[in-house]
Design a protein around this motif. Structure first.
Motif, PDB file in Angstrom:
ATOM      1  N   TRP A 164     -54.049 116.590 -13.102  1.00 45.95           N
ATOM      2  CA  TRP A 164     -53.683 115.128 -12.848  1.00 45.95           C
ATOM      3  C   TRP A 164     -53.200 114.822 -11.686  1.00 45.95           C
ATOM      4  O   TRP A 164     -53.601 113.891 -10.888  1.00 45.95           O
ATOM      5  CB  TRP A 164     -52.646 114.786 -13.857  1.00 45.95           C
ATOM      6  CG  TRP A 164     -52.550 113.157 -14.297  1.00 45.95           C
ATOM      7  CD1 TRP A 164     -53.045 112.392 -14.779  1.00 45.95           C
ATOM      8  CD2 TRP A 164     -51.287 112.736 -13.263  1.00 45.95           C
ATOM      9  NE1 TRP A 164     -52.410 111.166 -14.707  1.00 45.95           N
ATOM     10  CE2 TRP A 164     -51.447 111.023 -13.767  1.00 45.95           C
ATOM     11  CE3 TRP A 164     -50.501 112.979 -12.384  1.00 45.95           C
ATOM     12  CZ2 TRP A 164     -50.634 110.082 -13.279  1.00 45.95           C
ATOM     13  CZ3 TRP A 164     -49.525 112.034 -11.708  1.00 45.95           C
ATOM     14  CH2 TRP A 164     -49.508 110.545 -12.109  1.00 45.95           C
TER      15      TRP A 164
ATOM     16  N   LEU B  74     -46.326 106.145 -12.137  1.00 43.69           N
ATOM     17  CA  LEU B  74     -45.836 106.425 -13.347  1.00 43.69           C
ATOM     18  C   LEU B  74     -44.760 105.576 -14.105  1.00 43.69           C
ATOM     19  O   LEU B  74     -44.799 105.528 -15.162  1.00 43.69           O
ATOM     20  CB  LEU B  74     -45.062 107.852 -13.300  1.00 43.69           C
ATOM     21  CG  LEU B  74     -46.118 109.101 -13.285  1.00 43.69           C
ATOM     22  CD1 LEU B  74     -45.513 110.298 -12.703  1.00 43.69           C
ATOM     23  CD2 LEU B  74     -46.946 109.309 -14.468  1.00 43.69           C
TER      24      LEU B  74
ATOM     25  N   ILE C 122     -49.270 108.742 -19.569  1.00 52.61           N
ATOM     26  CA  ILE C 122     -50.563 109.050 -18.734  1.00 52.61           C
ATOM     27  C   ILE C 122     -51.670 108.605 -19.434  1.00 52.61           C
ATOM     28  O   ILE C 122     -52.742 108.737 -19.103  1.00 52.61           O
ATOM     29  CB  ILE C 122     -50.321 110.410 -18.037  1.00 52.61           C
ATOM     30  CG1 ILE C 122     -50.419 111.435 -19.469  1.00 52.61           C
ATOM     31  CG2 ILE C 122     -49.141 110.533 -17.296  1.00 52.61           C
ATOM     32  CD1 ILE C 122     -50.947 112.843 -18.773  1.00 52.61           C
TER      33      ILE C 122
ATOM     34  N   GLN D 146     -47.924 114.997 -19.524  1.00 58.31           N
ATOM     35  CA  GLN D 146     -47.017 114.126 -20.271  1.00 58.31           C
ATOM     36  C   GLN D 146     -45.628 114.440 -20.493  1.00 58.31           C
ATOM     37  O   GLN D 146     -44.688 113.815 -20.393  1.00 58.31           O
ATOM     38  CB  GLN D 146     -47.816 113.695 -21.583  1.00 58.31           C
ATOM     39  CG  GLN D 146     -46.779 112.783 -22.463  1.00 58.31           C
ATOM     40  CD  GLN D 146     -47.066 111.249 -21.665  1.00 58.31           C
ATOM     41  OE1 GLN D 146     -47.896 110.657 -21.325  1.00 58.31           O
ATOM     42  NE2 GLN D 146     -45.559 110.937 -21.353  1.00 58.31           N
TER      43      GLN D 146
END
Length: 430
Positions: free
Chosen positions: A146, A130, A137, A179
């Motif tokens: 995810w 990340l 993302i 997100q």
């Protein structure tokens, strides 16, 4: 000449907007309730000054902390600051030292308990990924989906990710926006400032923390604060707009979204908000006959209904008081107050055999405490589709879920947009 501005709603967003506008406008602040603060304020229960929900701040809440200082509050006096500590009494335990990111997390993971080395490496890998992607993302998906795609184990999902998602987004992982979660991680675990991820736990009730000092500051700076005065009608077609028959150069609506839709009376906004969902937050206050020795001021529970226990005696001196916070809907939703109290006390007694007898309890459930931070949630604009109309609230801060910092940021942004428009119109007429 200063513009005359009406602000409807004295929650944290409305207070932030009023503080920002006060030096440059004649502000009237309307609040339907008898007390300001919205969903983060003091309530009186059983002769005690409690809160209508347990809130925490983190070091990354820059605007909240700046506003507090601006109205004369010293954050060091009213907030207990500690390095990021993840302590589940029956699960994962991790203490991050006061180091810049990502060193604090690396050392925290090295010493973490309740996770095998494979899970520690998998968690570090995801957070590193990340960071490399600058916390973006791409196409937004559900957080659970995810994380599963990234190979996060069942132990990580139940012991770390699910409690984190519920605590920060107040939305079940199967529908929560990945997100938005990445944004929260970016500004806390991933921030360059060493203090960004520090936990800031209120040592006073929420009204004393910010609301009361803000009201005093506003009154001293010429703002007309009208508590217990519900706005019944806004005429947006009048020039200038009118609030209950009184003319204002601009109107800023800083209420919850479901109230704002009726005040604004805009089909596009109403249509957008109709699709929104909301999630509850339950706070159970347990008053015991003696000191409750929790392992940490903020103690989590992995295998139980009560998600987080807060030692209110250690924080604010309320003898024998523990607040238990349960985020989002879940298995607890079908329980009565008596059943929930019995269940949570039994969970505590299982972990704390010396727990004193329970004296009394209070239950506060905000059924629409926050908007559901769902995947791809569309947010309204700050400027309304009418002249001199503006919106503020945590639900407008597109970068964040429903947080105190989101409320503060939105109020400041709406106030600044209003003054920018006023200046441009004034300059054009000169």
């Amino acid at each position: 000449m200063k513009p005359r501005v009406a602000i409807i709603g004295a929650g944290w967003a409305g207070l932030a907007a009023a503080i920002t506008l006060a030096p440059a406008a004649n502000v009237v602040l309307f609040e339907a309730g008898k007390a300001a603060g919205g969903r983060a304020r003091r309530v009186g229960l059983g002769g005690m000054a409690l809160d209508n929900g347990q809130h925490i701040l983190i070091g990354a809440y820059r605007e909240c902390l700046r506003l507090m200082r601006g109205v004369g509050v010293d954050p060091a006096r009213v907030l207990a600051s500690q390095p990021l500590c993840w302590h589940q009494i029956d699960g994962v335990q991790m203490q991050c030292p006061a180091l810049p990111a990502p060193l604090h997390l690396l050392f925290g993971l090295l010493g973490a308990k309740g996770l095998c080395w494979r899970d520690k490496l998998a968690l570090a890998r995801v957070l590193t990924q990340l960071r490399v992607r600058r916390w973006q993302i791409g196409h937004d998906v559900a957080a659970l989906s995810w994380l599963l795609q990234q190979g996060q184990s069942a132990a990580l999902l139940s012991g770390f990710w699910t409690p984190l998602i519920l605590a920060t987004l107040n939305t079940p992982p199967a529908q929560a926006s990945m997100q938005l979660l990445a944004n929260v991680l970016r500004d806390s675990l991933g921030a360059a400032q060493a203090d960004a991820s520090r936990l800031l736990l209120p040592k006073v009730d929420l009204s004393a923390l910010f609301v009361d000092p803000a009201l005093q500051w506003l009154a001293a700076n010429g703002v007309d604060v009208c508590l217990g005065q519900r706005v019944t009608a806004v005429d947006w077609q009048a020039s200038p707009p009118q609030v209950d028959g009184a003319a204002f150069d601009a109107v800023l609506v800083a209420t919850a979204p479901y109230h704002a839709a009726s005040i604004v009376n805009d089909e596009k906004l109403s249509g957008l908000l109709k699709a929104w969902q909301y999630q509850p937050i339950t706070t159970l206050y347990l008053h015991f006959e003696g000191r409750v020795a929790l392992p940490q001021t903020m103690t989590g529970v992995q295998h139980g209904v009560g998600q987080w226990w807060f030692d209110r005696e250690a924080l604010s001196g309320e003898a024998g008081l523990v607040s238990v916070v349960i985020s989002a809907e879940g298995r607890h939703s079908a329980l009565t107050r008596a059943q929930l109290t019995e269940r949570v006390v039994a969970e505590m007694r299982q972990q704390l055999p010396d727990l004193p007898p329970l004296r009394q309890s209070w239950l506060i459930t905000e059924q629409r405490a926050t908007f559901a931070a769902n995947v791809g949630l569309s947010r309204p604009a700050i400027r309304l589709n009418v002249k001199s109309g503006y919106l503020a609230g945590d639900w407008l801060c597109a970068d964040y879920p429903a947080t105190l910092e989101g409320a503060a940021r939105s109020g400041i942004a709406a106030a600044r947009a209003l003054m920018q428009d006023w200046k441009q119109e004034h300059d054009a007429n000169v």
